[in-house]
Scaffold this motif. Structure first.
Motif, PDB file in Angstrom:
ATOM      1  N   LEU A 286       8.033 -14.146   1.238  1.00 59.28           N
ATOM      2  CA  LEU A 286       6.857 -13.313   0.941  1.00 59.28           C
ATOM      3  C   LEU A 286       5.700 -14.212   0.527  1.00 59.28           C
ATOM      4  CD1 LEU A 286       5.429 -10.602   0.556  1.00 59.28           C
ATOM      5  CD2 LEU A 286       6.395 -10.482  -1.751  1.00 59.28           C
ATOM      6  N   ALA A 287       4.733 -14.315   1.434  1.00 64.84           N
ATOM      7  CA  ALA A 287       3.520 -15.095   1.139  1.00 64.84           C
ATOM      8  C   ALA A 287       2.338 -14.141   1.147  1.00 64.84           C
ATOM      9  CB  ALA A 287       3.344 -16.182   2.196  1.00 64.84           C
ATOM     10  N   ILE A 288       1.726 -13.959  -0.015  1.00 71.43           N
ATOM     11  CA  ILE A 288       0.490 -13.185  -0.090  1.00 71.43           C
ATOM     12  C   ILE A 288      -0.613 -14.190   0.212  1.00 71.43           C
ATOM     13  CG2 ILE A 288      -0.934 -11.632  -1.476  1.00 71.43           C
ATOM     14  CD1 ILE A 288       2.016 -10.660  -1.074  1.00 71.43           C
ATOM     15  N   THR A 289      -1.394 -13.903   1.284  1.00 71.81           N
ATOM     16  CA  THR A 289      -2.288 -14.946   1.790  1.00 71.81           C
ATOM     17  C   THR A 289      -3.751 -14.760   1.381  1.00 71.81           C
ATOM     18  OG1 THR A 289      -2.514 -13.755   3.880  1.00 71.81           O
ATOM     19  CG2 THR A 289      -0.782 -15.429   3.765  1.00 71.81           C
ATOM     20  N   GLY A 290      -4.112 -13.572   0.914  1.00 72.58           N
ATOM     21  CA  GLY A 290      -5.497 -13.374   0.481  1.00 72.58           C
ATOM     22  C   GLY A 290      -5.827 -11.905   0.321  1.00 72.58           C
ATOM     23  N   ARG A 291      -6.986 -11.642  -0.282  1.00 72.13           N
ATOM     24  CA  ARG A 291      -7.410 -10.266  -0.536  1.00 72.13           C
ATOM     25  C   ARG A 291      -8.373  -9.827   0.556  1.00 72.13           C
ATOM     26  NH1 ARG A 291     -10.622  -7.340  -4.637  1.00 72.13           N
ATOM     27  NH2 ARG A 291      -9.394  -5.518  -5.239  1.00 72.13           N
ATOM     28  N   ARG A 292      -8.244  -8.572   0.984  1.00 70.45           N
ATOM     29  CA  ARG A 292      -9.081  -8.048   2.069  1.00 70.45           C
ATOM     30  C   ARG A 292     -10.239  -7.238   1.517  1.00 70.45           C
ATOM     31  NH1 ARG A 292      -4.569  -5.712   5.992  1.00 70.45           N
ATOM     32  NH2 ARG A 292      -5.713  -3.781   5.662  1.00 70.45           N
ATOM     33  N   ALA A 293     -11.171  -6.926   2.408  1.00 72.17           N
ATOM     34  CA  ALA A 293     -12.339  -6.143   1.996  1.00 72.17           C
ATOM     35  C   ALA A 293     -11.941  -4.745   1.539  1.00 72.17           C
ATOM     36  CB  ALA A 293     -13.332  -6.060   3.151  1.00 72.17           C
ATOM     37  N   ASP A 294     -10.819  -4.204   2.072  1.00 74.51           N
ATOM     38  CA  ASP A 294     -10.403  -2.836   1.703  1.00 74.51           C
ATOM     39  C   ASP A 294      -9.611  -2.805   0.391  1.00 74.51           C
ATOM     40  OD1 ASP A 294      -7.917  -3.830   2.389  1.00 74.51           O
ATOM     41  OD2 ASP A 294      -7.576  -2.472   4.065  1.00 74.51           O
ATOM     42  N   GLY A 295      -9.485  -3.962  -0.281  1.00 70.64           N
ATOM     43  CA  GLY A 295      -8.806  -4.002  -1.578  1.00 70.64           C
ATOM     44  C   GLY A 295      -7.323  -4.340  -1.463  1.00 70.64           C
ATOM     45  N   PHE A 296      -6.731  -4.169  -0.277  1.00 68.65           N
ATOM     46  CA  PHE A 296      -5.342  -4.554  -0.066  1.00 68.65           C
ATOM     47  C   PHE A 296      -5.261  -6.064   0.141  1.00 68.65           C
ATOM     48  CE2 PHE A 296      -4.887  -0.064   0.699  1.00 68.65           C
ATOM     49  CZ  PHE A 296      -3.566   0.226   0.334  1.00 68.65           C
ATOM     50  N   HIS A 297      -4.042  -6.577   0.166  1.00 62.51           N
ATOM     51  CA  HIS A 297      -3.826  -8.000   0.419  1.00 62.51           C
ATOM     52  C   HIS A 297      -3.173  -8.202   1.782  1.00 62.51           C
ATOM     53  CE1 HIS A 297      -4.520  -8.240  -3.893  1.00 62.51           C
ATOM     54  NE2 HIS A 297      -4.714  -9.535  -3.730  1.00 62.51           N
ATOM     55  N   ASP A 298      -3.521  -9.300   2.439  1.00 59.33           N
ATOM     56  CA  ASP A 298      -2.806  -9.704   3.649  1.00 59.33           C
ATOM     57  C   ASP A 298      -1.573 -10.479   3.228  1.00 59.33           C
ATOM     58  OD1 ASP A 298      -4.138  -8.744   5.951  1.00 59.33           O
ATOM     59  OD2 ASP A 298      -5.797 -10.134   5.559  1.00 59.33           O
ATOM     60  N   LEU A 299      -0.519 -10.309   3.993  1.00 61.67           N
ATOM     61  CA  LEU A 299       0.722 -11.014   3.671  1.00 61.67           C
ATOM     62  C   LEU A 299       1.454 -11.414   4.939  1.00 61.67           C
ATOM     63  CD1 LEU A 299       3.150  -8.758   4.232  1.00 61.67           C
ATOM     64  CD2 LEU A 299       2.386  -7.876   2.055  1.00 61.67           C
ATOM     65  N   VAL A 300       2.365 -12.368   4.776  1.00 65.57           N
ATOM     66  CA  VAL A 300       3.323 -12.720   5.817  1.00 65.57           C
ATOM     67  C   VAL A 300       4.675 -12.646   5.127  1.00 65.57           C
ATOM     68  CG1 VAL A 300       4.113 -14.454   7.470  1.00 65.57           C
ATOM     69  CG2 VAL A 300       1.681 -14.329   6.878  1.00 65.57           C
ATOM     70  N   SER A 301       5.575 -11.806   5.654  1.00 64.32           N
ATOM     71  CA  SER A 301       6.853 -11.628   4.970  1.00 64.32           C
ATOM     72  C   SER A 301       7.986 -11.457   5.976  1.00 64.32           C
ATOM     73  CB  SER A 301       6.788 -10.381   4.056  1.00 64.32           C
ATOM     74  OG  SER A 301       8.002 -10.201   3.370  1.00 64.32           O
ATOM     75  N   VAL A 302       9.184 -11.868   5.567  1.00 59.63           N
ATOM     76  CA  VAL A 302      10.398 -11.469   6.289  1.00 59.63           C
ATOM     77  C   VAL A 302      11.156 -10.568   5.333  1.00 59.63           C
ATOM     78  CG1 VAL A 302      12.562 -12.195   7.360  1.00 59.63           C
ATOM     79  CG2 VAL A 302      10.510 -13.611   7.609  1.00 59.63           C
ATOM     80  N   ALA A 303      11.296  -9.301   5.721  1.00 61.41           N
ATOM     81  CA  ALA A 303      12.013  -8.343   4.883  1.00 61.41           C
ATOM     82  C   ALA A 303      13.278  -7.918   5.605  1.00 61.41           C
ATOM     83  CB  ALA A 303      11.137  -7.128   4.609  1.00 61.41           C
ATOM     84  N   ALA A 304      14.302  -7.620   4.819  1.00 56.75           N
ATOM     85  CA  ALA A 304      15.566  -7.189   5.419  1.00 56.75           C
ATOM     86  C   ALA A 304      16.118  -6.003   4.657  1.00 56.75           C
ATOM     87  CB  ALA A 304      16.579  -8.337   5.397  1.00 56.75           C
ATOM     88  N   PRO A 305      16.510  -4.932   5.376  1.00 61.34           N
ATOM     89  CA  PRO A 305      17.172  -3.821   4.689  1.00 61.34           C
ATOM     90  C   PRO A 305      18.579  -4.231   4.251  1.00 61.34           C
ATOM     91  CG  PRO A 305      17.127  -3.423   7.058  1.00 61.34           C
ATOM     92  CD  PRO A 305      16.397  -4.713   6.823  1.00 61.34           C
ATOM     93  N   LEU A 306      19.069  -3.548   3.230  1.00 61.16           N
ATOM     94  CA  LEU A 306      20.402  -3.831   2.683  1.00 61.16           C
ATOM     95  C   LEU A 306      21.386  -2.721   3.062  1.00 61.16           C
ATOM     96  CD1 LEU A 306      19.344  -4.918  -0.926  1.00 61.16           C
ATOM     97  CD2 LEU A 306      20.099  -6.402   0.950  1.00 61.16           C
ATOM     98  N   GLU A 307      22.682  -3.012   2.953  1.00 60.25           N
ATOM     99  CA  GLU A 307      23.676  -1.942   3.118  1.00 60.25           C
ATOM    100  C   GLU A 307      23.602  -0.998   1.919  1.00 60.25           C
ATOM    101  OE1 GLU A 307      27.438  -3.839   3.808  1.00 60.25           O
ATOM    102  OE2 GLU A 307      26.862  -4.421   5.860  1.00 60.25           O
ATOM    103  N   PHE A 308      23.130  -1.495   0.772  1.00 56.36           N
ATOM    104  CA  PHE A 308      22.989  -0.710  -0.450  1.00 56.36           C
ATOM    105  C   PHE A 308      21.735   0.172  -0.395  1.00 56.36           C
ATOM    106  CE2 PHE A 308      20.520  -0.683  -4.409  1.00 56.36           C
ATOM    107  CZ  PHE A 308      21.332   0.118  -5.203  1.00 56.36           C
ATOM    108  N   GLY A 309      21.850   1.406  -0.875  1.00 57.61           N
ATOM    109  CA  GLY A 309      20.660   2.252  -0.921  1.00 57.61           C
ATOM    110  C   GLY A 309      20.938   3.644  -1.452  1.00 57.61           C
ATOM    111  N   ASP A 310      19.948   4.510  -1.291  1.00 55.40           N
ATOM    112  CA  ASP A 310      20.060   5.917  -1.689  1.00 55.40           C
ATOM    113  C   ASP A 310      20.657   6.715  -0.531  1.00 55.40           C
ATOM    114  OD1 ASP A 310      18.649   5.133  -3.962  1.00 55.40           O
ATOM    115  OD2 ASP A 310      16.710   5.790  -3.165  1.00 55.40           O
ATOM    116  N   THR A 311      20.995   7.988  -0.826  1.00 55.22           N
ATOM    117  CA  THR A 311      21.424   8.898   0.240  1.00 55.22           C
ATOM    118  C   THR A 311      20.483  10.093   0.244  1.00 55.22           C
ATOM    119  OG1 THR A 311      23.719   8.212  -0.074  1.00 55.22           O
ATOM    120  CG2 THR A 311      23.357  10.246   1.160  1.00 55.22           C
ATOM    121  N   LEU A 312      19.963  10.406   1.426  1.00 54.92           N
ATOM    122  CA  LEU A 312      19.061  11.551   1.560  1.00 54.92           C
ATOM    123  C   LEU A 312      19.723  12.590   2.470  1.00 54.92           C
ATOM    124  CD1 LEU A 312      16.172  12.558   0.802  1.00 54.92           C
ATOM    125  CD2 LEU A 312      15.419  11.654   3.010  1.00 54.92           C
TER     126      LEU A 312
END
Ligand code: CDM
Ligand code: ATP
Length: 293
Positions: free
Chosen positions: A15-41
């Motif tokens: 997770l690399a937060i690379t800077g702030r944008r004009a809309d107030g959010f941040h740009d990022l570069v990330s590798v995310a992975a879901p887990l076997e662990f979680g909630d049940t819906l």
């Protein structure tokens, strides 16, 4: 008709937060992975209207809940006039950086789309998900993803990268306190520009790992949101250092925290590691062993 779906937690492995944008959010570069662990819906089709029950009394079940916000957004985007009752079994701790609420929202979108006969394409669902939260679109995928933009722009990593991630055994642990995502991003903005990793450096770091098929998942781990979290909550870096020294682990924080994680070798002394975490953070610390999905 009733659907029972798993609503997974996620880890930000990179997770690399690379800077702030004009809309107030941040740009990022990330590798995310879901887990076997979680909630049940569990989702029951109803003639009209949306309702929600949850086994965790700490969670608001009114219209602010992301499940009901997702249902409303789906009905509008698909012009769907049906209804549903949601029953949420909550296991993912909140304020953890594990994306629990975002996952619930996207799981609700997937469930409703199935109940409505697949009226929206995956691309259309992604657009709706992005209106609910930056982390929501990643939960429409069923494996590791590369996130860019504010998190909504997704790519599937190449197979030789996915092979090094999927199925990896991991310990996820969180102290009793949580961290607000908004607070964490504000801290980064206050520390600009030193708090950000420029996007060229972030992309280079990611590509170096991606291109080296011999580099294990441990070498991908990075998170520049650790700085504000570790500065305020010294218990986080202290515990991670202990786990590094005593068990030879490579622990990191996920997202904006406060949950942390470490990959586990197959012979890892999980009971001893868990006991040590509880010694450091107290008996109320959350600890679970799972795998990357
Ligand atoms: C830290 C991460 O978990 C990494 O995956 C996410 O970036 C958090 O995403 P999220 O919880 O879905 O966040 P959102 O609900 O979209 O936004 C909450 C708040 O966090 C900040 N925010 C969020 C995402 C982003 N890329 N930049 C931001 O600055 C904004 O202040 C925003 O108002
Ligand atoms: N279904 C839901 N499950 C969890 N939290 C929800 C839900 N709906 C709304 N929320 C609100 O969202 C807040 C943050 O949720 P969550 O725990 O998912 O964020 P987080 O752990 O900071 O994850 P991330 O920042 O990685 O998205 C909660 O404190 C809660 O008030």
């Amino acid at each position: 008709m009733t659907l029972v779906l798993s609503s997974p937690a996620k880890l930000n492995l990179f997770l690399a937060i690379t800077g702030r944008r004009a809309d107030g959010f941040h740009d990022l570069v990330s590798v995310a992975a879901p887990l076997e662990f979680g909630d049940t819906l569990t989702v029951e089709l109803r003639p009209a209207g949306f309702s929600l029950e949850c086994d965790d009394p700490a969670l608001e079940i009114d219209g602010t809940n992301l499940v009901l916000r997702a249902a409303q957004a789906f009905a509008e985007a698909a012009s769907w006039t049906g209804g549903a009752h949601f029953s949420l079994q909550k296991r993912i701790p909140m304020g953890a950086g594990l994306g629990g609420g975002s996952s619930n929202a996207s799981t609700a979108l997937l469930a409703l789309n199935q109940l409505a006969g697949g009226v929206l394409t995956m691309e259309e669902l992604g657009t709706v998900a992005a209106t609910l939260g930056s982390d929501c679109p990643l939960f429409l995928q069923d494996g590791p993803v590369i996130m860019r933009g504010r998190g909504e722009s997704l790519r599937v990593p190449p197979p030789q990268a996915i092979d090094r991630l999927r199925g990896r055994r991991v310990l996820v642990f969180k102290p009793a306190f949580g961290i607000s995502t908004v607070w964490a991003y504000r801290q980064l903005a206050a520390g600009a520009p030193a708090s950000y990793l420029p996007s060229v450096a972030a992309e280079t770091q990611l590509m170096t790992w991606m291109d080296d098929a011999t580099a294990p998942a441990e070498e991908l781990l990075f998170n520049n949101m650790e700085v504000p979290a570790f500065t305020k909550h010294i218990a986080l870096p202290v515990a991670l250092e202990c786990l590094r020294e005593e068990f030879d682990l490579a622990p990191r924080m996920s997202g904006s925290g406060s949950a942390c994680f470490a990959f586990l070798p197959e012979n890892a002394p999980v009971a001893a590691i868990t006991a040590r975490i509880r010694e450091l953070w107290g008996a109320e610390a959350f600890v679970t062993e799972t795998r990357l999905a």
